[in-house]
Design an enzyme around this catalytic site. Sequence first.
Site, short mmCIF file in Angstrom:
data_model
loop_
_atom_site.label_atom_id
_atom_site.label_comp_id
_atom_site.label_asym_id
_atom_site.label_seq_id
_atom_site.Cartn_x
_atom_site.Cartn_y
_atom_site.Cartn_z
N SER A 253 40.66 30.67 40.46
CA SER A 253 41.98 30.38 41.00
C SER A 253 43.03 30.89 40.04
CB SER A 253 42.17 28.88 41.16
OG SER A 253 42.24 28.28 39.88
N LYS A 254 44.16 31.25 40.62
CA LYS A 254 45.18 31.90 39.79
C LYS A 254 45.81 30.93 38.80
CE LYS A 254 48.95 31.76 43.14
NZ LYS A 254 49.66 32.53 44.11
N ARG A 255 45.55 29.64 38.97
CA ARG A 255 46.08 28.69 37.99
C ARG A 255 45.34 28.81 36.66
NH1 ARG A 255 49.14 23.89 39.73
NH2 ARG A 255 50.09 24.56 41.67
N ASN A 257 43.06 31.71 35.94
CA ASN A 257 42.68 33.08 35.64
C ASN A 257 43.58 33.99 36.46
OD1 ASN A 257 40.61 34.21 34.07
ND2 ASN A 257 39.07 33.11 35.25
N ARG A 469 52.02 30.51 31.10
CA ARG A 469 50.83 29.66 30.87
C ARG A 469 50.42 29.69 29.41
NH1 ARG A 469 49.00 30.60 36.34
NH2 ARG A 469 48.61 32.77 35.83
#
Length: 494
Positions: A253-255, A257, A469
């Site tokens: 998931s883009k959260r 990776n 992030r």
Amino acid sequence: MTVRTRVAPSPTGDPHVGTAYMALFNRCFAKAHGGQFILRIEDTDQARSTAAAEQMIFDSLRWLGLDWDEGPDVGGDHGPYRQSERRDIYGGYAWQLVEQGDAFVCYRTPEELETLREARRADGRSTALKPADLELSDAEQMARKAAGASFVIRMRVPDEEGACLIHDRLRGDIELDWSMVDAQILLKSDGMPTYHLANVVDDHLMGITHVIRGEEWLNSAPKHKLLYHYFGWDMPELCHLPLLRNPDKSKLSKRKNPTSILHYERMGFLPEALVNYLGRMGWSMPDEREKFSLDEMQAAFDIDRVSLGGPIFDVEKLKWLNGTWLREDFDAQTLKERLKSWLWNDETLDKILPHAQGRMDVMSDFIPMSAYLLSGEVAVTAEAFDGTADSQEELLKRLQFVLWRLEAQQDWERGALFAALKGLADTLELKPKVLFAPLFVAISGKSSAYSIPDSMSILGPDLTRARLRNAISVLGGVSKKAAKRLEKEYAALA
Ligand code: GLU
């Protein structure tokens, strides 16, 4: 029989590495059998589909060398290949099923559906609504029809008992309980088909022989099997590939990776290496060698060698593999060409120069001033954030809110980005300047840089989010508990 496979992405958001993974395996399977590989655009969700996202799918798959024999932009004998251009086809099939008694017109309102689900829940049954739940008395059905109420067409499904037997090429026979299968909507009230109807009709009309897709679609297989049965069509062979996972085993998931193919292109990964790495996700060459090209994979491809344990998409391993390609397979000339076409080109310079020119005294200023826009990651320290907010807690909160705001952001023009950030600053009752202070550090690693919206627009969504992030993690990260509290506070802002 000519083997025909397809990849069928929905053009919403950035092109996903999962789409490239499916395209790669479908293409290899088709080519290994002398068949054809098709690209179909599944854009029935008109609210979320965009032409820009579709173009990015074309560009990113081509960048990887995963081109197609038939598709929206290259044509073919089974077109159109864009579902929005096929909308007139689906209605007829839905009504055919109504006439056969295999589907029905449903006038239930959203409130009624919720009540019906609640009633099932209270009985301890699954919330999958069945035809019997949805049925209206004849009089009520007629009254709603006469009143011109809006309706959908739903498929008939068996009641609670028994299981549907699905044969999957990699998993063998699987039983899926009918109790979990609802009377699926086939045609929506606006006349558009749902995924299930459009997908089955198109796979049939396009002569698809093997459906190779992600594991997340396995639960849809009973509905699809039933539809093939109602229409009297042969069902393609099903093959559900394992989901790609983050290193912590959760679904990619883009959260956690970067998932956009564009991110990897922008970071300067080589298409050869990304394809090679995706080819190693659940699959290996017969001789187990780590490095191989697309042509080599196609020539050796055997889908029965796919293993089902969730393959881990680990950016560090990909980076290592990329390095071996760079060092071992590229001569200086090729590398120079690649470098130029990657970033050191007119397009990038045109974007950056207007910001650099006003600040440069000598040309050599350009590189240090602009390096953060040409790099992948930037080095950031916690100390660099000193003085950018009143407290560490406040600082993390602001960065997290900006990240959430930008995860929802579609338009990456500088004006739209400025409006989004200014909007957030306003709701937080901060001057934009104050909100931007830690952003300079997160984005550039320095306390001053070109303007934040300009920088973000040049970097693009993935690198921007990755840097935010990274900044949050450098500052110690947001604990699960803190994230819950912040989520509430963030939701209350809107
Ligand atoms: N449109 C679906 C997707 O976005 C296609 C799934 C399938 O291959 O059937 O993944």
